[in-house]
Design an enzyme around this catalytic site. Sequence first.
Site, PDB file in Angstrom:
ATOM      1  N   LYS A 298       0.870  -1.177   0.000  1.00  0.00           N
ATOM      2  CA  LYS A 298       0.000   0.000   0.000  1.00  0.00           C
ATOM      3  C   LYS A 298       0.905   1.224   0.000  1.00  0.00           C
ATOM      4  O   LYS A 298       1.943   1.230   0.688  1.00  0.00           O
ATOM      5  CB  LYS A 298      -0.893  -0.028   1.248  1.00  0.00           C
ATOM      6  CG  LYS A 298      -1.917   1.100   1.325  1.00  0.00           C
ATOM      7  CD  LYS A 298      -2.783   0.992   2.585  1.00  0.00           C
ATOM      8  CE  LYS A 298      -3.840   2.085   2.641  1.00  0.00           C
ATOM      9  NZ  LYS A 298      -4.707   1.964   3.839  1.00  0.00           N
TER      10      LYS A 298
ATOM     11  N   SER B 226     -10.043  -0.222   7.145  1.00  0.00           N
ATOM     12  CA  SER B 226      -9.417  -0.027   5.837  1.00  0.00           C
ATOM     13  C   SER B 226      -8.736  -1.247   5.228  1.00  0.00           C
ATOM     14  O   SER B 226      -8.354  -1.213   4.068  1.00  0.00           O
ATOM     15  CB  SER B 226      -8.393   1.118   5.908  1.00  0.00           C
ATOM     16  OG  SER B 226      -9.047   2.362   5.872  1.00  0.00           O
TER      17      SER B 226
ATOM     18  N   SER C 106      -9.691   2.215   3.005  1.00  0.00           N
ATOM     19  CA  SER C 106      -8.784   2.942   2.133  1.00  0.00           C
ATOM     20  C   SER C 106      -7.811   2.049   1.362  1.00  0.00           C
ATOM     21  O   SER C 106      -7.216   2.510   0.395  1.00  0.00           O
ATOM     22  CB  SER C 106      -7.991   3.946   2.961  1.00  0.00           C
ATOM     23  OG  SER C 106      -7.143   3.268   3.879  1.00  0.00           O
TER      24      SER C 106
END
EC number: 6.3.5.7
Lengths: 483, 485
Positions: free
Chosen positions: B76, B179, B155
Site C-alpha cells: 500500500k 481499511s 482505504s
Amino acid sequence: MQWDIVIGLEIHVQLATKTKIFSGSSTAFGAEPNTQANAIDLAMPGTLPVPNEQAFRYAVMFGLATNAEIGRRSMFERKNYFYPDLPKGYQTTQLAQPIVGPGHVDIDLADGSTKRVRIHHAHLEEDAGKSLHEDYHGMTGIDLNRAGTPLIEVVTEPDMSTAEEAVVFAKKLHSLVTSLGICDGDMSQGSMRFDVNISLKPKGSDTLGTRTETKNLNSFRFMEQAIAHEVERQMDILEDGGTITQETRLYNGDRDESRSMRSKEEANDYRYFPCPDLLPVDIDDAFIEDARARLPELPDARKARFKEQYGLNDYDAGVLSGDARLAAFFEETLAHGKDAKLAANWIQGEFSARLNAEEKSVAESPISGAQLGALVTRIADNTVSSAGAKKVFEALWSGDNDNVDAIIDANGLKQVSDTGALEAMVEEVLAGMPDQVTQYQNEEDPKKRKKMLGGFMGPLMKASKGQGNPKLFNEILVRKLGG
Amino acid sequence: MHNKSVAELSRELESGKISSVELAQQFLDRLKLEDGKYNSFITISEEQAMVEAKAADDMRAAGKATAWTGIPFAHKDIFCTNGVRTTCGSKMLENFVPPYDATVTEKFKQAGAVCLGKTNMDEFAMGSSTESSYFGATTNPWGASSAVNRVPGGSSGGSAAAVAARLVPAATGTDTGGSIRQPAALCGITGLKPTYGRVSRYGMIAFASSLDQGGAMTRTAEDAALMLNVMAGFDPKDSTCIDREVPDYTATLNEPLKGLKIGLPKEYFSEQLSPAMEQQVRSAVREYEKLGATVKEVSLPNAKLAIAAYYVIAPAEASANLSRFDGVRYGYRCEDPKDLMDMYTRTRAEGFGNEVKRRILVGSYALSAGYFDAYYLKAQKVRRLIQQDFITAFKEVDVLMSPVSPSPAFVQGEKNTDPVSMYLEDVFTIAINLAGIPAMSVPAGFVDGLPVGLQIIGDYFSEARLLNAAHQFQQVTDWHQREPQ
C-alpha cells in the site's frame, strides 16, 4: 503610589544528553546546519519518536535536587502550532503529568537573609530548530540541528519581588544544573534561557496585577536589565492611570528596549492532547534511587564544606562553591597550594579577571589548578613577592612556560630573604637618607610614621633590584629606625 | 502462475520450475497490461522489482531462501519505500521519495520478497472507497460493467483490487477503522488487521496513530498467516509496538475447530444490515457449526457509540499528524509564496483533498479550547467502554463473528458526496480499532454477484486462532477461490 513587584520565572534548561530526546542524532553545538538532523528530527512521514532514558534520569536528578515530588507517571502531549523551525507542526511536551512536581530552592540574598522560591513544576520537552533570518537575501534559513534537543522547562511560583532576587535565583539554578552535570550552563549558546513574568500590585494588596512575559533572556545581565525596564514601563502606565495588557514581550538588551510580540488575544490555542506515539512512562522506586545515587555534591552542601574545611568566609565560600567547575578548580589549586585564603583571593582576583577579560570559561583557562596551586605555594613560602607572582601568572597564562619554579628562576623573580644581605642594604640606604631618618624619628603620630616608612621602601626595592622580600625589609627598617 | 497463492508460488520457486526473475517478469507484464482497468497501482517499480528478483535468486542459490523469497507482492502506498516514491494517495507527496524504509518494508526485503509497486488508496487513508485518491479512483474487479464501476472499498482499495484481480498474490494494507477488512470484503479476498502494537508503525505514514495498524491482504488465510509471520514483531523504533513473542502463524492453521465458542453480537445484526447480507453471514456461521463450533448471541452495548467516538479521536490525531505537511522540508509547496502564512495556507489548501481537509477541521475543532472535554475526553471515555464490552464478551466466547460492511460494493460516486453515509460503511469495523483487538475479513458468499465478507474478531494477540478459524472455513468453502470476470 508604592508598588509590590511580583516576578515568576520559566527557565528552559538544555539537558546535556549525547543524543536527542526522541532520536539518535547528536546534540553537540556548533555543527554545520542540518548535519545533526535525521529523518525523525526532520519529521519525515512515518517516522516515530523513541524516548531517551537519559533525559528522564536528568530530569529526576533535577527534581531530587530541588526537593520536588517526582511524577510517577509521566505523559507527553502535543502542543500544536505552525512554525518553520518546528518540523512536526507540534512540540512534544508535558502538561497534565510532568516529570517533576512541586519543589523549592533556597537563595541567599545580599542582606544575609535566605528566601525560599517555590517551583511549580518542571517538565520534559523537545527544543525547536533555529530560524536564521540573516544572509539569505530576504528568505529564512532553517537549521534543525537543535530540533529535538531535550529540555526541562522549570516553572517557578511568582515568589520573587526584585530583579536582584530573580537574578540570584537564576544564578542558583545555573549553579545547580551545572553541579548536577545535567546542563553545560553555556548561556551564550542558549543552554539556559529565561522567560520572566512580571506584574505590579499596590503595596500590600492581595490581588495580583496583570502580568507580562518577557521571553528568551540569555544572560543574567540582560535579565536584570529587562526586569528593571519592564517594572519601570508598567509603573509608568499604572501611575498614568493606564492598564497593563497581558502579552508576551521581547527585550532587546543592546538597546534596552522591549516590544510586544503577541497579546493574549493573539495567543495560539495550542490544542494540547496526549501524544499517541508515546506511551505513558512510569518512574519506579529503583529508577529514582539510581538517580539519587548519581547526585553529586550540591552547591549548598559544598558551600558549607568550604567554610568548614578551608575556613573560608561566607562570601568567598559562596562564590567558589556556586559554579561546579570553579569549585573543582579551587580544590585542584588547594591540592597543590595549601593556603586556602590566598588561593581564594587569587581565583576571585587575577584569575577571574583574566577569564572575564578574555570571555573564557573556567574550562577554557590556559592555567590549571595545579599550576596556580604551585604559585600559591611559592607566594606563601615567600619565594616570590606578590608583584613577582603576577609576572609568573602572566607567563603561565601566555603559555611561555608551564612550570612555576622554572619561571621564577628564569626571570630572577626569587625574593632575597637572606636577612644579613637585607640588613646591609637597609644600612646603606638609611646612611644615604639622613634627613628622612631624623624626620621619621621626630614624628610622633604612628600613622604618619607608617606612611613615612614607605618612603624608604622604594630605594630599598631599587637597591635589591626588586628581589628583596618587602615584609623582611619592613621588619628590619622598623628595628633599625627604632620603634 | 497468477492464480496461485503465495504458498503455491513459494513451492514453485523452491522446486526450481521457475526463477524469481521469470516470475517477477510474468507478473509485471500482466500488471502493466491489466491495471488500466482497475487503477489499483499508483507506482509500478519495475526496475527495483527486477533488482530484488535477481537478489532473491541469489539468496536461493546461497541456500538462504525463506517462504517469501522471490514472491511478487505490493505495498500500500502508505509504507515508505527507500528510493521508491511514496505518495499516500496525496498531491502533497506526489513526488516524495523517502530515503528510508518502513520497518514492514524492510522485513519483506530481508525475507527476499519482490515488491512490484505501490497500490492506490484513499488520500492519507481517509475514506472507504479509494475515491479520494489524488491519483484517481480504483475500480473493483467485481461488478464492473460498461454502465457502472463499483468501488473496491477503502482505504486499502488498491491492494484489495490488485489481489482480487490476480495482479499480485498478496499486498500490505493498513486499517484505522476498517481499511483492510472492508475492501477485502468488497473485493472478495482475505484481510487481517492484527492487534494494535503487533506490527511496527515505523515508516507507515500516520493517519490516527492510536488506531493505525498494518496488516495482510491475500486470497487465502494461509497466505495471511505467511504475511503476518514476516510483518509481526517488536520494533525498537516504534514505542507503541509490543515486545511479545511471534509464533509461527502457519503452525496452527490445521487445528480442528471442535468446541470453538462463537459469539454473534446482536448489535451487529441490526436493521443497518440488508436481509440478503445477513443471510450470507448466518450461513457462514452455520458452516462453523458443522465444523463443531457452538454459537451464542452476545451483546456489545456500547457498539452504537463507536462511529461517533472514532470520528472525534481519529480526526483529532490526524489534525496533528498532518501538520508536518507544511511545504517547508519536503512534499508539495505552492508556487511563489508571498510570505510564510501564504506558503502555509496555499500549500495545504492546494496539496490536500477535501476529505483530508474535512478531517483536519473536525479534529482541530474537537481539540480546541472549550470543546476538548466535551469531544476528545468524552470520546476517550467511550473508547474505554467499548474496549470493556469486548473484554467482557471474550470471557464467554473465543471469537465474535459479524458482517464486515452493511452492503456489498457500491457504485462509484454514490456516496462520496455524503460523508456520513460513507462513514457508516465502517459501522461494523470501527469498534475493533478503538479496542485495539485483531479481526479478519473472510469471503463468505455473494449478493447480486458481489462478494460478501464475514468478520471474525478475536481477543488481543489471538491472530493465530483467527487465522486457524479462517483457514478451516476455507477448507470447506470456495468463496475465496472465486475469480472476478
